[in-house]
Design a protein around this motif. Structure first.
Motif, short mmCIF file in Angstrom:
data_model
loop_
_atom_site.label_atom_id
_atom_site.label_comp_id
_atom_site.label_asym_id
_atom_site.label_seq_id
_atom_site.Cartn_x
_atom_site.Cartn_y
_atom_site.Cartn_z
N ASN A 27 0.80 -1.21 0.00
CA ASN A 27 0.00 0.00 0.00
C ASN A 27 0.83 1.27 0.00
O ASN A 27 0.31 2.34 -0.26
CB ASN A 27 -0.93 0.03 1.21
CG ASN A 27 -2.02 -0.99 1.06
OD1 ASN A 27 -2.22 -1.49 -0.04
ND2 ASN A 27 -2.70 -1.30 2.13
N LEU A 28 2.11 1.13 0.34
CA LEU A 28 2.90 2.35 0.37
C LEU A 28 3.76 2.42 -0.88
O LEU A 28 4.39 1.46 -1.28
CB LEU A 28 3.83 2.34 1.59
CG LEU A 28 4.90 3.44 1.50
CD1 LEU A 28 4.27 4.81 1.70
CD2 LEU A 28 6.00 3.20 2.48
N GLN A 29 3.78 3.56 -1.48
CA GLN A 29 4.68 3.77 -2.61
C GLN A 29 5.77 4.71 -2.10
O GLN A 29 5.51 5.85 -1.72
CB GLN A 29 3.91 4.34 -3.80
CG GLN A 29 4.54 4.04 -5.13
CD GLN A 29 5.79 4.84 -5.36
OE1 GLN A 29 5.79 6.03 -5.09
NE2 GLN A 29 6.86 4.20 -5.82
N LEU A 30 6.97 4.18 -2.11
CA LEU A 30 8.08 4.87 -1.50
C LEU A 30 8.36 6.25 -2.11
O LEU A 30 8.68 7.20 -1.41
CB LEU A 30 9.31 3.97 -1.69
CG LEU A 30 10.42 4.06 -0.68
CD1 LEU A 30 9.91 4.02 0.73
CD2 LEU A 30 11.38 2.91 -0.94
N GLY A 31 8.22 6.33 -3.44
CA GLY A 31 8.46 7.61 -4.13
C GLY A 31 7.58 8.70 -3.56
O GLY A 31 8.00 9.86 -3.39
N TYR A 193 5.78 -4.92 5.91
CA TYR A 193 7.17 -4.55 6.13
C TYR A 193 7.46 -3.28 5.33
O TYR A 193 6.87 -3.04 4.30
CB TYR A 193 8.09 -5.68 5.69
CG TYR A 193 7.79 -6.20 4.31
CD1 TYR A 193 8.25 -5.52 3.19
CD2 TYR A 193 7.03 -7.35 4.13
CE1 TYR A 193 7.96 -5.98 1.92
CE2 TYR A 193 6.72 -7.81 2.86
CZ TYR A 193 7.19 -7.12 1.76
OH TYR A 193 6.89 -7.57 0.51
N PRO A 194 8.38 -2.47 5.82
CA PRO A 194 8.74 -1.28 5.05
C PRO A 194 9.82 -1.58 3.99
O PRO A 194 10.66 -2.44 4.21
CB PRO A 194 9.30 -0.34 6.12
CG PRO A 194 9.77 -1.22 7.21
CD PRO A 194 9.01 -2.51 7.15
N ASN A 195 9.75 -0.88 2.89
CA ASN A 195 10.80 -0.93 1.86
C ASN A 195 11.72 0.26 2.06
O ASN A 195 11.26 1.35 2.37
CB ASN A 195 10.20 -0.78 0.46
CG ASN A 195 9.39 -1.99 0.04
OD1 ASN A 195 9.62 -3.09 0.51
ND2 ASN A 195 8.44 -1.78 -0.83
N ILE A 196 13.00 0.02 1.85
CA ILE A 196 13.95 1.14 1.88
C ILE A 196 14.72 1.10 0.57
O ILE A 196 15.10 0.02 0.11
CB ILE A 196 14.95 1.00 3.06
CG1 ILE A 196 14.22 1.16 4.39
CG2 ILE A 196 16.09 2.00 2.94
CD1 ILE A 196 15.13 1.13 5.62
N VAL A 245 15.22 -2.39 -1.55
CA VAL A 245 14.70 -2.75 -2.88
C VAL A 245 15.57 -2.33 -4.05
O VAL A 245 15.20 -2.55 -5.20
CB VAL A 245 13.26 -2.23 -3.08
CG1 VAL A 245 12.30 -2.94 -2.15
CG2 VAL A 245 13.15 -0.72 -2.91
N ASP A 246 16.75 -1.71 -3.79
CA ASP A 246 17.56 -1.37 -4.96
C ASP A 246 18.37 -2.57 -5.45
O ASP A 246 18.89 -3.35 -4.65
CB ASP A 246 18.46 -0.14 -4.77
CG ASP A 246 18.94 0.06 -3.33
OD1 ASP A 246 18.41 -0.60 -2.43
OD2 ASP A 246 19.87 0.87 -3.14
#
Ligand code: B12
Ligand code: SF4
Length: 588
Positions: A27-31, A193-196, A245-246
């Protein structure tokens, strides 16, 4: 418009087939978090909105009540239809509200998108500084749209494409994403979970990947900048699992070591948590010494790009890696005891044939044999995303795009391309066959998993990590019961109890009593195992209610057999049952 009263609304609508409903992480878009953080710092009120299933009527009401100043949507190829429809609905109800689009799809398809929907403006590539200037234009009229680099916009009937903006060279200039901006479910890290992302861009040019078009040179955040974000998450939310995620996260060894050592400290001082990251095998191959440090710092899953088991296909993709390099890095991961190595293969690739798919299956089999219980393999259908070489020149890859406008596709469950030798039905069937074969390969390797490995798969679920190995293992009633109970202090495996103390422990079966005539059967996922009549009796009394001594006494009384002999025979049986996870021991 007022900067605070009329907030900027940043919207992420996922494309969902329903299966992600429970996974808040999508649900979260990091950008958008990056954009929101920077715009807030610049004095604008910002609201992040995320929904996989927004109801258009409720959404319009929500915008009306919020009195928002402008709206912006993130957009990938999968979501373009829904985003366009939502953008049109907003313009219909609020014609004067500026509607912006950004993200990979519209970065490439800017003109086409504006021609087909009523959005006002597209921000191409990285959005932070461009968005800030666009906001300055709409809120303060400080700047002219003609002077803002990196936008494509509508002026009357005309669509104007301003020159590109330079990529941000020093990513540390950007504020650390402010995770406090997330509200409600978005910040529920008990279920997600969060993406970094620790860097942007990619110097490689893989033919199927959007990054080859859009990301520019790889630019890294410093270790300190990244660590601040990790600390923010660990100190404020009970995050159990973080995904980096990179693609080329590990490229700088020094930075990697600093990040690992900070995570290690944090895990010791606060609580254990695990993480995921990606790596290219050619980069990893030159930095294998990092693997043990990463494992020590809680790396759970390492994802490497594999794509195919055919060297010629890898070359066509311009992957610049070899099958040998892949094998070597997988072996190194096993040596470093990395919990799980995740790979992806593409079905329906260049000049695809049945034989090439078989080669890929064989290669995956080989990797699973190298790393049983560790290697997990996802597959996807080749999708010609706009901006990629495969999209531009499919014929160079012996492929034909069937649905160039992505109208009937659903997150890659539809074949988008056909090869000369395989039409869409063939490719679809081959994919199903690949999945069946993969399941068979994993099943046949189950016996090579150590008890420690299986236990770790079960333990990792506490951190939200459920691998396909876990899915298979937990579909076996006995194995599931054994490892669930083993997590409880009262229970032990056979080998963990001193032999002379065994008499005071109660054996407890983990499979249900299932009979075939007078013999019982262990219904294992790898096949049924029939116990002899005598063994069936042993299994029946292993109910977790009687101690070993009591069972020996009862059976000796019933059969007249000597206790010593019986005990020895039963010990052999229990040893065997332990190797099948069919009996666990309880101390009453
Ligand atoms: C993490 C990730 C995921 C995660 C999380 C997705 C999410 N919710 O964010 C997961 C694993 C769920 C995922 C899934 C998928 N993903 Co993905 N994913 C990524 C990845 C690696 C990082 C995204 C990210 O956080 N970037 C970092 C931020 C800082 O950059 P950004 O998102 O681009 O944002 C900047 C600009 O785009 C712009 N911007 C962003 N939003 C907005 C909004 C407005 C209004 C404006 C003006 C500007 C703007 O400003 C931002 C800051 O500079 C990207 C690759 C990449 N490097 O971007 C692929 C990528 C986005 N994914 C891609 C794909 C194809 C998928 C899947 C379809 C894969 C699949 N087979 O299922 C699914 C679809 C998911 C869905 N439900 O729709 C493609 C998209 C290509 C395309 N043309 O559509 C990418 C580009 C990968 C690639 N190299 O090809 N993905
Ligand atoms: S697949 Fe990975 S390495 Fe290749 S271009 Fe994309 S991001 Fe870069």
């Amino acid at each position: 418009m007022d900067k605070n009263t009329n907030k900027i609304l940043l919207i992420y609508i996922g494309y969902s087939t329903g299966d992600e409903k429970d996974s808040g992480t999508k649900n979260l878009q990091l950008g958008q978090l990056y954009l929101g953080t920077l715009l807030t710092k610049a004095g604008y009120g910002v609201k992040l909105y995320s929904d996989l299933f927004p109801d258009p009527d409720d959404f319009i009401e929500f915008i009306r009540e919020g009195n928002y100043g402008m709206a912006g949507f993130y957009c990938i190829t999968n979501t373009i239809y829904r985003v366009s429809a939502m953008a049109d609905t907003i313009k219909e109800h609020f014609p004067s509200m500026p509607v912006l689009l950004g993200g990979p799809h519209v970065t490439v398809m800017d003109r086409e998108t504006l021609e087909n929907c009523r959005a006002d403006l597209i921000i191409r590539h990285e959005g932070e500084y461009t968005f800030r200037e666009v906001a300055e234009y709409f809120y303060e009229k400080k700047i002219s749209l003609h002077d803002i680099k990196g936008i494509t916009w509508r002026k009357g009937d005309e669509i104007i494409r301003n020159p590109d903006r330079e990529f941000i060279k020093n990513l540390d200039e950007l504020p650390v994403p402010d995770w406090h901006m997330l509200e409600g479910d978005m910040a529920d890290f008990n279920h997600s979970y969060p993406n970094i992302i620790t860097g942007r861009g990619c110097p490689f040019k893989c033919a199927f990947c959007y990054e080859s078009f859009g990301g520019g040179e790889y630019r890294m955040r410093s270790a300190g900048h990244v660590i601040k974000e990790i600390e923010l998450l660990v100190n404020n939310w009970n995050v159990k699992y973080i995904k980096f995620v990179d693609d080329i996260f590990i490229v700088n060894s020094e930075r990697m070591e600093q990040i690992c050592s900070a995570i290690k400290d944090l895990r010791e001082k606060k609580y254990p948590f695990y993480w995921f990251c990606e790596a290219r095998v050619d980069i990893l191959e030159k930095r294998l010494h990092l693997l043990s440090k990463m494992r020590e710092a809680g790396l759970a899953i390492l994802q490497i790009g594999v794509e195919s088991g055919n060297q010629d296909i890898l070359d066509l993709y311009n992957k610049k890696i070899t099958l040998e390099q892949i094998e070597k890095t997988v072996k190194a991961c096993v040596e470093a005891d990395i919990f799980s190595v995740s790979i992806n293969v593409i079905i329906g690739g260049p000049f695809e044939t049945e034989e090439k798919i078989k080669n890929t299956t064989d290669f995956v089999r080989k990797l699973i044999k190298i790393a049983p219980g560790r290697l997990i393999c996802n597959n996807s259908l080749l999708t010609p995303y706009p901006g990629t070489l495969i999209h531009k020149e499919p014929e160079r890859f012996g492929l034909k795009i069937i649905d160039p406008s992505f109208k009937d596709g659903q997150t890659e469950d539809v074949v988008f391309m056909e090869s000369e030798k395989m039409n869409k039905y063939d490719i679809h069937k081959a994919r199903l066959r690949f999945e069946r074969d993969l399941y068979g390969i994993m099943l046949s390797e189950l016996e090579n998993l150590t008890a420690e490995q299986i236990e770790e798969h079960f333990n990792m679920t506490c951190y939200g990590i459920k691998t396909p190995w876990y899915s298979i293992l937990s579909s076996d009633k006995g194995i599931k019961t054994y490892f669930n109970l083993k997590d409880i202090k009262l229970y032990r495996g056979y080998g963990e109890i001193e032999e002379e103390k065994l008499d005071d422990w109660c054996p407890q079966r983990t499979y249900s009593m299932e009979y075939s005539n007078s013999q019982s059967v262990l219904d294992r996922i790898t096949g049924k195992i029939k116990l002899s009549e005598e063994e069936s009796k042993f299994y029946k009394y292993s109910s977790g209610k009687l101690t070993f001594r009591e069972i020996v006494n009862i059976l000796s009384e019933k059969t007249g057999e000597g206790k010593k002999e019986l005990r020895e025979k039963m010990m052999d049986f229990y040893k065997r049952m332990d190797s099948l996870y069919a009996i666990i021991w309880l101390r009453l």
